[in-house]
Design a protein around this motif. Structure first.
Motif, short mmCIF file in Angstrom:
data_model
loop_
_atom_site.label_atom_id
_atom_site.label_comp_id
_atom_site.label_asym_id
_atom_site.label_seq_id
_atom_site.Cartn_x
_atom_site.Cartn_y
_atom_site.Cartn_z
N LYS A 241 0.79 -1.23 0.00
CA LYS A 241 0.00 0.00 0.00
C LYS A 241 0.83 1.29 0.00
N SER A 242 2.13 1.16 -0.18
CA SER A 242 2.96 2.37 -0.15
C SER A 242 4.20 2.17 -1.02
N VAL A 243 5.14 3.09 -0.89
CA VAL A 243 6.40 2.98 -1.63
C VAL A 243 7.38 2.15 -0.79
N TRP A 244 7.79 1.01 -1.34
CA TRP A 244 8.72 0.15 -0.61
C TRP A 244 10.16 0.61 -0.84
N ALA A 245 10.44 1.07 -2.06
CA ALA A 245 11.79 1.57 -2.39
C ALA A 245 11.67 2.50 -3.58
N GLU A 246 12.57 3.46 -3.68
CA GLU A 246 12.61 4.35 -4.83
C GLU A 246 14.03 4.86 -5.02
N GLY A 247 14.35 5.19 -6.27
CA GLY A 247 15.68 5.72 -6.57
C GLY A 247 16.14 5.25 -7.94
N ARG B 140 18.14 -8.10 -4.91
CA ARG B 140 17.47 -9.39 -4.69
C ARG B 140 16.39 -9.24 -3.63
N GLU B 141 16.68 -8.48 -2.58
CA GLU B 141 15.70 -8.29 -1.50
C GLU B 141 14.44 -7.61 -2.02
N MET B 142 14.61 -6.58 -2.88
CA MET B 142 13.45 -5.88 -3.41
C MET B 142 12.59 -6.82 -4.24
N VAL B 143 13.20 -7.56 -5.16
CA VAL B 143 12.44 -8.45 -6.04
C VAL B 143 11.75 -9.54 -5.25
N GLU B 144 12.45 -10.10 -4.26
CA GLU B 144 11.86 -11.16 -3.45
C GLU B 144 10.70 -10.64 -2.59
N THR B 145 10.85 -9.42 -2.05
CA THR B 145 9.81 -8.86 -1.20
C THR B 145 8.61 -8.36 -2.00
N VAL B 146 8.88 -7.59 -3.04
CA VAL B 146 7.81 -6.94 -3.80
C VAL B 146 7.11 -7.91 -4.75
N PHE B 147 7.88 -8.82 -5.35
CA PHE B 147 7.30 -9.73 -6.35
C PHE B 147 7.21 -11.18 -5.87
N GLY B 148 7.79 -11.49 -4.71
CA GLY B 148 7.77 -12.86 -4.24
C GLY B 148 8.55 -13.79 -5.14
N LEU B 149 9.64 -13.28 -5.72
CA LEU B 149 10.40 -14.03 -6.72
C LEU B 149 11.87 -14.10 -6.33
#
Length: 277
Positions: A219-225, A233-242
């Motif tokens: 429901k919000s911005v998890w990361a930006e830049g 890897r952490e972003m993809v695994e957290t945001v996309f479950g991949l």
């Protein structure tokens, strides 16, 4: 603090009558850049884009453009600043490319200011920039997918705005046409300084074309830049479950996402000697 020359989203909460899709979101978008919203299906990235375009009214919070609340501005004034291309737009049957492009001049018309030579010049330039001049008299429904998308982009260019907002502009296009559309948007940003904000599904294409990536999750911005900062890897695994590996694109030097998945793996075969007859 409001950002000059940009678009500011403050404490934005969006819902469709039930639980919020976006809640308490803060974000600043810089003018003159290409920003891409990424995230899993249903995360709210398209809702966020539509809120920025004032197509949806926030449940709470505000969207400011150059320090002014969008909800307080007249509709035509907003349309002279922001051009929005929704996902999968449709045109009336029989509408030509030229007629579609001319629709982009509507925000600039009034009882006192009717169609002018300047309007026609801007429309013709929009067709030229998108490579659609030779298709001006063709009907939109007779075009290929890539041509049709270019015709719609010509209409948004005819609005003559500094900001272009596009919701998944490459959806339903094959890879060659995806690159064609993204190259066009990149050139508009590079040559004319147009600000581009769009939703994309393909992370690797997002990394190639974006100056700024916004990952929407929970429901919000998890990361930006910049892509090289956001794509981990952490972003993809957290945001996309991949589960994935992050490598470097050998051509552009941008982050390259390599999913683990469960696809078929080729076994290395022994090299056969060449047979002569």
């Amino acid at each position: 603090m409001l950002q000059a020359g940009g678009l500011d989203i403050q404490e934005l909460t969006m819902s469709y009558g039930g639980d919020p899709v976006i809640e308490g979101l803060d974000l600043q978008l810089l003018a003159g850049k290409i920003t891409v919203f990424v995230g899993s299906n249903g995360c709210g990235k398209s809702t966020l884009l539509r809120a920025v375009a004032r197509l949806l009214r926030p449940q709470r919070g505000s969207v400011f453009l150059d320090g002014k609340d969008l909800l307080q501005l007249p509709t035509k004034e907003v349309a002279r600043k922001l051009a929005i291309l929704p996902q999968g737009p449709t045109a009336p049957e029989g509408l030509t490319v030229l007629q579609l492009a001319r629709q982009g001049r509507y925000p600039h018309q009034s009882w006192l200011k009717q169609w002018s030579r300047e309007d026609e010049r801007i429309v013709r330039e929009a067709l030229h920039k998108t490579g659609m001049s030779t298709y001006a008299e063709r009907t939109v429904d007779s075009l290929s997918g890539g041509q049709r998308q270019r015709a719609w982009i010509a209409m948004t260019l005819a609005q003559d705005t500094d900001w272009l907002l596009l919701d998944e502009p490459t959806t339903y296009l094959d890879l060659a046409h995806q690159i064609e559309i993204l190259d066009l948007l990149f050139e508009l940003n590079e040559r004319e300084g147009r600000t581009v904000v769009m939703v994309l599904h393909d992370l690797n294409l997002a990394c190639r074309y974006a100056h700024h990536i916004v990952a929407v999750h929970d429901k919000s911005v998890w990361a930006e830049g910049p892509p090289e900062v956001v794509l981990t890897r952490e972003m993809v695994e957290t945001v996309f479950g991949l589960s994935c590996e992050i490598d470097t694109d050998p051509i552009f030097g941008t982050p390259l996402v390599i999913p683990h998945g469960k696809g078929r793996r080729l076994k290395q075969r022994p090299k056969k000697e060449r047979q002569y007859v």
